[in-house]
Write a protein that holds these residues in place. Sequence first.
Motif, short mmCIF file in Angstrom:
data_model
loop_
_atom_site.label_atom_id
_atom_site.label_comp_id
_atom_site.label_asym_id
_atom_site.label_seq_id
_atom_site.Cartn_x
_atom_site.Cartn_y
_atom_site.Cartn_z
N ASP B 171 0.85 -1.19 0.00
CA ASP B 171 0.00 0.00 0.00
C ASP B 171 0.89 1.24 0.00
OD1 ASP B 171 -1.75 2.04 0.41
OD2 ASP B 171 -2.42 1.38 2.40
N VAL B 172 0.93 1.90 -1.14
CA VAL B 172 1.86 3.03 -1.25
C VAL B 172 1.45 4.19 -0.34
CG1 VAL B 172 0.78 4.26 -3.18
CG2 VAL B 172 3.26 4.32 -2.91
N GLN B 173 0.17 4.27 -0.01
CA GLN B 173 -0.27 5.33 0.90
C GLN B 173 0.40 5.19 2.27
OE1 GLN B 173 -4.37 6.54 0.87
NE2 GLN B 173 -4.80 5.29 -0.94
N MET B 175 3.39 4.17 2.74
CA MET B 175 4.73 4.74 2.60
C MET B 175 4.69 6.26 2.64
SD MET B 175 6.54 2.37 -0.24
CE MET B 175 6.49 0.58 -0.05
N HIS B 176 3.71 6.82 1.95
CA HIS B 176 3.57 8.27 1.99
C HIS B 176 3.39 8.75 3.42
CE1 HIS B 176 1.85 8.05 -2.36
NE2 HIS B 176 3.15 8.21 -2.37
N TYR B 177 2.54 8.04 4.12
CA TYR B 177 2.26 8.44 5.49
C TYR B 177 3.51 8.34 6.35
CZ TYR B 177 -0.03 8.76 9.97
OH TYR B 177 -0.40 9.14 11.24
N ARG B 179 6.68 8.40 5.40
CA ARG B 179 7.65 9.43 5.01
C ARG B 179 7.26 10.77 5.61
NH1 ARG B 179 10.52 10.87 0.37
NH2 ARG B 179 11.45 12.91 0.77
N ARG B 180 5.97 11.06 5.53
CA ARG B 180 5.46 12.32 6.05
C ARG B 180 5.62 12.40 7.56
NH1 ARG B 180 3.63 17.49 4.47
NH2 ARG B 180 2.56 18.28 6.30
N PHE B 188 13.52 4.51 4.86
CA PHE B 188 12.50 3.47 4.69
C PHE B 188 12.72 2.75 3.37
CE2 PHE B 188 9.84 6.56 2.41
CZ PHE B 188 9.18 5.78 1.47
N ALA B 198 6.46 3.24 -7.57
CA ALA B 198 5.75 4.17 -6.69
C ALA B 198 6.54 4.43 -5.42
CB ALA B 198 4.37 3.60 -6.36
N ALA B 201 9.40 6.77 -6.14
CA ALA B 201 8.83 8.12 -6.29
C ALA B 201 8.46 8.70 -4.93
CB ALA B 201 7.61 8.07 -7.21
N ALA B 202 8.08 7.84 -4.01
CA ALA B 202 7.69 8.30 -2.68
C ALA B 202 8.89 8.56 -1.79
CB ALA B 202 6.78 7.26 -2.02
N GLY B 203 10.07 8.21 -2.25
CA GLY B 203 11.27 8.51 -1.47
C GLY B 203 11.94 7.32 -0.79
N LEU C 197 0.61 11.31 -6.78
CA LEU C 197 1.98 11.19 -7.26
C LEU C 197 2.20 9.84 -7.92
CD1 LEU C 197 4.94 12.08 -7.49
CD2 LEU C 197 5.29 11.21 -5.15
N ALA C 198 1.85 8.77 -7.20
CA ALA C 198 2.08 7.42 -7.71
C ALA C 198 1.33 7.20 -9.02
CB ALA C 198 1.64 6.39 -6.67
N LEU C 231 11.09 14.82 -10.96
CA LEU C 231 10.60 13.93 -9.92
C LEU C 231 10.83 14.47 -8.51
CD1 LEU C 231 9.18 11.29 -9.23
CD2 LEU C 231 11.33 10.08 -9.56
N TYR C 239 4.25 15.87 -1.15
CA TYR C 239 4.24 15.73 0.31
C TYR C 239 3.70 16.99 0.99
CZ TYR C 239 6.26 11.10 0.44
OH TYR C 239 6.43 9.75 0.32
N PHE C 242 -0.06 16.28 0.83
CA PHE C 242 -0.50 14.92 1.17
C PHE C 242 -1.48 14.90 2.35
CE2 PHE C 242 0.33 10.86 3.48
CZ PHE C 242 -0.32 10.03 2.58
#
Lengths: 294, 294, 294, 294
Positions: B171-173, B175-177, B179-180, B188, B198, B201-203, C197-198, C231, C239, C242
Amino acid sequence: MNNNNTFSGIIAYPITPFDKQERVDIPLFKKLLERLIQSGSHGIAPLGSTGVLPYLSDEEKESVLEAAIQQVKGRVPVLAGVSNLTTERTIYHAKFAEKAGADAVMIIPMSYWKLTDDEVFRHYEKTAASISIPVMAYNNPATGGIDMSPALLKRLLKIPNVTMIKESTGDVQRMHYLRRELGEEVAFYNGSNPLALAAFAAGARGWCTAAPNLIPDLNHQLYEAVCSNNLPKASAVFYQQFELLRFIVAKGLPKAIQAGLKIQGIDSGYLRSPLQELTPQEYAELENILSSQG
Amino acid sequence: MNNNNTFSGIIAYPITPFDKQERVDIPLFKKLLERLIQSGSHGIAPLGSTGVLPYLSDEEKESVLEAAIQQVKGRVPVLAGVSNLTTERTIYHAKFAEKAGADAVMIIPMSYWKLTDDEVFRHYEKTAASISIPVMAYNNPATGGIDMSPALLKRLLKIPNVTMIKESTGDVQRMHYLRRELGEEVAFYNGSNPLALAAFAAGARGWCTAAPNLIPDLNHQLYEAVCSNNLPKASAVFYQQFELLRFIVAKGLPKAIQAGLKIQGIDSGYLRSPLQELTPQEYAELENILSSQG
Amino acid sequence: MNNNNTFSGIIAYPITPFDKQERVDIPLFKKLLERLIQSGSHGIAPLGSTGVLPYLSDEEKESVLEAAIQQVKGRVPVLAGVSNLTTERTIYHAKFAEKAGADAVMIIPMSYWKLTDDEVFRHYEKTAASISIPVMAYNNPATGGIDMSPALLKRLLKIPNVTMIKESTGDVQRMHYLRRELGEEVAFYNGSNPLALAAFAAGARGWCTAAPNLIPDLNHQLYEAVCSNNLPKASAVFYQQFELLRFIVAKGLPKAIQAGLKIQGIDSGYLRSPLQELTPQEYAELENILSSQG
Amino acid sequence: MNNNNTFSGIIAYPITPFDKQERVDIPLFKKLLERLIQSGSHGIAPLGSTGVLPYLSDEEKESVLEAAIQQVKGRVPVLAGVSNLTTERTIYHAKFAEKAGADAVMIIPMSYWKLTDDEVFRHYEKTAASISIPVMAYNNPATGGIDMSPALLKRLLKIPNVTMIKESTGDVQRMHYLRRELGEEVAFYNGSNPLALAAFAAGARGWCTAAPNLIPDLNHQLYEAVCSNNLPKASAVFYQQFELLRFIVAKGLPKAIQAGLKIQGIDSGYLRSPLQELTPQEYAELENILSSQG
């Protein structure tokens, strides 16, 4: 060994107690098991989930099983948990159980990698072929991580000595379907405590449960009410114990039983990490439930 | 030992091969691991899920790890899987890994009984305190059976040597969460193959993957395209390998990699039961995917 | 009418505002829609989920769509939501939309009784055959209650004027799979805000979103960073927004946008029951997010 | 109007039949409803899910309800479905039902946007306040899209004329919990056909079901066996009808009942799109089940 190798009624699951250093405490295990027999259990199932089977070393499993059989002394049949991630270790423990005098073995397919139906089938087939005592196929995705479909369970019953099914998904419709598909002659057992009433109504031959560690009388009253076709009594007795059944499942059987015994003034030893004792709030909640149950 | 104990880029996961009698085949393991290094892996992670860690005995785990460190010879950092159901065994293997020369250990909390957040935290805390090398907390409910929330992962990072997070929920969300929530300084890692694009791209700092056993060039091209900020190229390369990434995850990494190596003409030994080889149809499907990937 | 009937970039979703008596407020709707155009939206989608389509009567739907087309005046293409539980009503509104001048219609299959794939297909087929403008098939099980598989979406694309797919499951792997299966020529759109983003990295042609009601500049910066292959910039801008994207999805778009506009000093009217305004705590949380976003 | 406004036993749900042009066929509706009364139903519930309530226009709903009350002529109590996405429309239909002579109304909260507990509560509160007949709160996430927790259901019962709960999640544990939480005086009803036996054992006051359209005798025999405390008979009769109960739920009640009636030689009209008739294979399967049931 008991000459009747099928099980019925209340099949009680003892915990595996530990000492302060988290070593298995065999003398205490025997005492707790004796209580289950004294209170009328129709069968004893050491090394189940309640007995934290997967947290024990091979040697510990063997000691626990030997202690159980020695203590039971043939008074009731013994159902030995022998589940393991690999087929080789499952066979090893199944053979050990047979030699040690168990009346049957219980096997839950354990998952790290999800297994295909064929993999599960061969796992049972190879293990069952290595012994001559009966096998109970145990379905509990919440612990084992694999949900065996009714179709797969039906297929497992083609293996000659796989003769019993234990269903713990908590879905009574699954039991209805099994009973309908497999016919009345197949022995199916309920392993979901909060379904005890519904499962007996659906035709379950027995109830595999850790609850008799704490409330044996209520458990037996439910079974007897069902046997004597007294539905209102069965329903009333069920609702009396429902809250406890929910609690012990919600908190995890080993932890809840260990705490409940302490509350009842019975030495129940320690848990093995990572399992930790109930929190004070949970402990207080359990005290309330147990005192209102009396 | 590598003097940089963090990991980045492509962290490759070798399989643990077995001989026909299902015994661990150490010489073959070393050969397969050498291929991963030769093809440019930035790190090596023996005893992961791909390496069927939970299916090995304690002695086998030790042999595999020693063989890995011996073969890598410090050319890239080594991340050793040391996960176990009990805290005591996890500590045991973590200490062994440190002594054997691993650069870091990876720990997934394994469930039979569901663990509370506190139980998971103490499991990590005790294990991390027993060693001085870094710990990667690994979240993968599909194998380990426990889903660590972002809040719990954040809490684990308060343990001094828990410095890395590997997320495999797919679940890429999430990862976003993370990272944030955790900020850019926290490392990570992505452990979900089909999320490779993805996640970068999310870091994500690195990609923990078994795919380099089969398609190392495509894996590295993706990482390089991301590093050089070439999104169209990254996207194109990702879609070239997407079907393979999906396949190996869908079928299970040990089985899919073992089969893929055979298809590529490389000896990959046997699997340990209950795992069985891919079916002929699955094998043919994998052949198609691999040939169209070239 | 715009002569290019496909959509790309930022496709903005206006809310449908109500007056205190919960009647649709057309003049306010036009004002809010004009803001979306002024801030650079590449397309306008009235009567979407954000516009609480299913809470409106037939007459209200028609007024809202006519007002939208009148206000847009061909400056950007208009995508009209025409979804309904029955096929007959869906056809009715699709025809109305075409006649009123919409550039395309968006249809989500709505479930009370779960529909089979054949039922969904015929629903689209009959509706699409009744009009000559393009249809966007919209997959969002969280609102519509039906999850269209990639295989079904692929099948829908065989209907001549079903030319666009909007995916809102929140699973980026689904998008990867669609892109891979359908090829680059098929226009797929992201309807899951936290995946912005993804999804662009995966090749989405556009982002269907209510966020431009509140943060149009950040939305457009993300799209432009992707278009210019930057990117790191895309990631940084993503972010930044987000937390807001997560919030508006978690609380429900109509309620979150209505509150966010109020916070920004813009009249956004009232909601229609059973929808109620955000609680004071939620409102305060949104204030925090919006002020830190600036 | 019946002077006893509570319901018990078998509460039968008629379908809403359509003519070939998919218009509601009121004369046929009356005939089908009369069959339900003749076969002994203890209550009639028009405009339920079986009656495809959400697929009907306001005018059609009114015609169907008026026809039902006219046909029933007070012989059994009438429970009118009045659910709608908006509170305003729900109130409108609730008032209409009271005026038309319904004994109670049934309300399921319908979701497009997920509703908070407070939103659901106010929806019920406002609607209940607008009428003086009793309200049955109906929980069925599979159709309505909202799963009301036992805590929310308990809260709804504080509204003076919300006096009945209908549970259709298919989870018997939910019923146990409700009964335990709410006490024996609260009337709860089972809306999940395959749970009929378990629900009666758990204390359900009635069974809300479309099955009497096809197998009224078996349905009534089950209820009578429970009332006369004959568990073995109840179990036997239940298993006789279990396959049909599963089938009609799996395929969707309106479609399965319409087909079953045709198989039994009874005119059942047509369905409204997007619903389509059972496939020939499904039809054959239903023929088999019905013939083996007889």
